[in-house]
Design a protein around this motif. Sequence first.
Motif, PDB file in Angstrom:
ATOM      1  N   VAL A  86      59.953  13.121  23.419  1.00  0.00           N
ATOM      2  CA  VAL A  86      58.734  12.133  23.606  1.00  0.00           C
ATOM      3  C   VAL A  86      58.119  12.806  24.951  1.00  0.00           C
ATOM      4  N   ASN A  87      57.089  13.043  24.770  1.00  0.00           N
ATOM      5  CA  ASN A  87      56.042  13.485  25.805  1.00  0.00           C
ATOM      6  C   ASN A  87      55.144  12.438  26.232  1.00  0.00           C
ATOM      7  N   GLU A  88      54.992  11.876  27.447  1.00  0.00           N
ATOM      8  CA  GLU A  88      54.021  10.888  28.022  1.00  0.00           C
ATOM      9  C   GLU A  88      53.139  12.047  28.946  1.00  0.00           C
ATOM     10  N   ILE A  89      51.900  12.132  28.588  1.00  0.00           N
ATOM     11  CA  ILE A  89      50.828  13.060  28.960  1.00  0.00           C
ATOM     12  C   ILE A  89      50.133  12.015  30.292  1.00  0.00           C
ATOM     13  N   LYS A  90      50.235  12.740  31.482  1.00  0.00           N
ATOM     14  CA  LYS A  90      49.312  12.098  32.400  1.00  0.00           C
ATOM     15  C   LYS A  90      48.570  13.019  33.266  1.00  0.00           C
ATOM     16  N   ASN A  91      47.296  12.733  33.300  1.00  0.00           N
ATOM     17  CA  ASN A  91      46.419  13.688  34.065  1.00  0.00           C
ATOM     18  C   ASN A  91      46.099  13.182  35.465  1.00  0.00           C
ATOM     19  N   TYR A  92      46.877  13.103  36.119  1.00  0.00           N
ATOM     20  CA  TYR A  92      46.821  12.779  37.609  1.00  0.00           C
ATOM     21  C   TYR A  92      46.622  13.821  38.350  1.00  0.00           C
ATOM     22  N   SER A  93      45.737  13.575  39.607  1.00  0.00           N
ATOM     23  CA  SER A  93      45.802  14.767  40.540  1.00  0.00           C
ATOM     24  C   SER A  93      45.735  14.132  42.024  1.00  0.00           C
ATOM     25  N   GLY A  94      46.368  14.800  42.731  1.00  0.00           N
ATOM     26  CA  GLY A  94      46.390  14.357  44.349  1.00  0.00           C
ATOM     27  C   GLY A  94      47.858  14.584  44.692  1.00  0.00           C
ATOM     28  N   LEU A  95      48.238  13.914  45.747  1.00  0.00           N
ATOM     29  CA  LEU A  95      49.559  13.967  46.533  1.00  0.00           C
ATOM     30  C   LEU A  95      50.119  12.921  46.166  1.00  0.00           C
ATOM     31  N   TYR A  96      51.408  12.939  45.294  1.00  0.00           N
ATOM     32  CA  TYR A  96      51.871  11.716  44.902  1.00  0.00           C
ATOM     33  C   TYR A  96      53.431  11.744  45.463  1.00  0.00           C
ATOM     34  N   ARG A  97      53.953  10.679  45.584  1.00  0.00           N
ATOM     35  CA  ARG A  97      55.355  10.468  45.905  1.00  0.00           C
ATOM     36  C   ARG A  97      56.199   9.543  45.151  1.00  0.00           C
ATOM     37  N   LEU A  98      57.364   9.940  44.926  1.00  0.00           N
ATOM     38  CA  LEU A  98      58.277   9.246  44.208  1.00  0.00           C
ATOM     39  C   LEU A  98      59.478   8.798  45.114  1.00  0.00           C
ATOM     40  N   GLU A  99      59.403   7.460  45.647  1.00  0.00           N
ATOM     41  CA  GLU A  99      60.605   7.202  46.449  1.00  0.00           C
ATOM     42  C   GLU A  99      61.145   5.788  46.304  1.00  0.00           C
ATOM     43  N   ASN A 100      62.605   5.668  46.051  1.00  0.00           N
ATOM     44  CA  ASN A 100      63.075   4.591  45.652  1.00  0.00           C
ATOM     45  C   ASN A 100      62.565   3.626  44.537  1.00  0.00           C
ATOM     46  N   ALA A 101      62.292   4.606  43.547  1.00  0.00           N
ATOM     47  CA  ALA A 101      61.695   4.328  41.947  1.00  0.00           C
ATOM     48  C   ALA A 101      60.261   3.820  42.343  1.00  0.00           C
ATOM     49  N   VAL A 102      59.580   3.833  43.353  1.00  0.00           N
ATOM     50  CA  VAL A 102      58.180   3.422  43.497  1.00  0.00           C
ATOM     51  C   VAL A 102      57.384   4.630  43.776  1.00  0.00           C
ATOM     52  N   TRP A 103      56.253   4.638  42.930  1.00  0.00           N
ATOM     53  CA  TRP A 103      55.185   5.406  42.913  1.00  0.00           C
ATOM     54  C   TRP A 103      54.197   5.326  43.841  1.00  0.00           C
ATOM     55  N   SER A 104      53.417   6.196  44.381  1.00  0.00           N
ATOM     56  CA  SER A 104      52.464   6.183  45.384  1.00  0.00           C
ATOM     57  C   SER A 104      51.550   7.353  45.224  1.00  0.00           C
ATOM     58  N   VAL A 105      50.160   7.217  45.747  1.00  0.00           N
ATOM     59  CA  VAL A 105      49.520   8.202  46.014  1.00  0.00           C
ATOM     60  C   VAL A 105      48.631   8.258  46.934  1.00  0.00           C
ATOM     61  N   ASN A 106      48.675   9.241  48.053  1.00  0.00           N
ATOM     62  CA  ASN A 106      48.077   9.240  49.207  1.00  0.00           C
ATOM     63  C   ASN A 106      48.231   7.951  50.072  1.00  0.00           C
ATOM     64  N   GLY A 107      49.584   7.546  49.970  1.00  0.00           N
ATOM     65  CA  GLY A 107      49.959   6.369  50.658  1.00  0.00           C
ATOM     66  C   GLY A 107      49.985   5.203  50.138  1.00  0.00           C
ATOM     67  N   TYR A 108      49.240   4.901  48.875  1.00  0.00           N
ATOM     68  CA  TYR A 108      48.975   3.508  48.323  1.00  0.00           C
ATOM     69  C   TYR A 108      49.731   3.393  46.926  1.00  0.00           C
ATOM     70  N   ARG A 109      50.320   2.606  46.851  1.00  0.00           N
ATOM     71  CA  ARG A 109      51.336   2.094  45.602  1.00  0.00           C
ATOM     72  C   ARG A 109      50.629   1.938  44.458  1.00  0.00           C
ATOM     73  N   ILE A 110      51.107   2.682  43.360  1.00  0.00           N
ATOM     74  CA  ILE A 110      50.453   2.372  41.884  1.00  0.00           C
ATOM     75  C   ILE A 110      51.456   1.656  41.191  1.00  0.00           C
ATOM     76  N   SER A 111      50.683   0.952  40.363  1.00  0.00           N
ATOM     77  CA  SER A 111      51.758  -0.115  39.455  1.00  0.00           C
ATOM     78  C   SER A 111      52.282   0.881  38.232  1.00  0.00           C
ATOM     79  N   GLU A 112      51.897   1.950  38.009  1.00  0.00           N
ATOM     80  CA  GLU A 112      52.449   2.538  36.839  1.00  0.00           C
ATOM     81  C   GLU A 112      53.623   3.231  37.274  1.00  0.00           C
ATOM     82  N   ASP A 113      54.501   3.378  36.389  1.00  0.00           N
ATOM     83  CA  ASP A 113      55.919   4.332  36.612  1.00  0.00           C
ATOM     84  C   ASP A 113      56.130   5.083  35.186  1.00  0.00           C
ATOM     85  N   PRO A 114      55.520   6.358  35.438  1.00  0.00           N
ATOM     86  CA  PRO A 114      55.434   7.093  34.179  1.00  0.00           C
ATOM     87  C   PRO A 114      56.988   7.582  33.550  1.00  0.00           C
ATOM     88  N   VAL A 115      57.744   7.458  34.397  1.00  0.00           N
ATOM     89  CA  VAL A 115      59.132   7.702  34.098  1.00  0.00           C
ATOM     90  C   VAL A 115      59.627   6.644  33.262  1.00  0.00           C
TER      91      VAL A 115
END
Length: 326
Positions: A86-115
Amino acid sequence: MFITDRRKSKELLFYEALEVRCSLTGQEVKRLRALRRGFEGERAYDALWEAAGHDHLLIFRDIWLQVGNAVLQADVLIIDDGQVTVNEIKNYSGLYRLENAVWSVNGYRISEDPVAQVRRTVGKLTHIRSKGGHSFQIDGKVIFINPDFNLTSDSETDDRHIINRTILKPYMADIAAGYASREASDVAETIKSCIIDDPMRVPELDPSRIKPGIRCARCSAVDLSIKRYAVECRQCGHHETTERLVVRAIVDHSNLFPDASMDKKQIRWMLADQVGLRCIEHALTKYCIAIKRGKHAAYTVETHYLEELLAIKQYKSRYEKKPSQI
């Protein structure tokens, strides 16, 4: 080999048709950009597979599956003997962080969890494996296609599900070393039996938002020279036959109002009465499926893709100009 085509989603077709025929809200602009960015990422992924070679594999692209009571969408399923990837394709750009199963970009939490998305698909494939009586391994990876994507993660478990652009080519080369024989073909047939049409519903549209009229197919300008059998854009010079123009309006209507049938009055309204009724009736009869006949005839289309519809109905016009004439 690719088994299915890569197609724009029903939602992307809706917003692209809406963009041409009305002013988008800020939220609609944002959604359209996201959908286009996602589709561009998928196309870039496909191009890398073309370079890597996939003749000995079976690859499903952009499919919806009904598995029991669950419905899921898969960007890519790659099948060879003994494994489904299975390949899930994401065209994200920028500085992302995955911490404690929470995804954020540039300090803002995002609702998607690609994993989590790819794990869900992997889990549902176990049901397909049982349904078909197959024995194969299942692997799932999130493919971050954009070279400008950067991730900092505190989870080695989640990292195992992630492939970024720098290691994507060797990852594909490793998969391409596999081979799909009869065993893989049987698995593909079981997956095919679970494929359904895109079930997503587009937003309900108020018809009063639509600005009727004819627009250039290339630049969307409204300054057109209208002749009997063709129109020509005064801004960019694009030439289009009247027949093709009407079919384009039919497809736009089907994408803006996918759950509704259409009739000659609606298409005439879409074109702001700038095309004769006889031409509209001819196009509806030739390119559409009649679901109601007689005085109140109504129609639907068998595909929401303009070029595909023209090809199916063998569009050909002596008024079509060659590229060298445009």
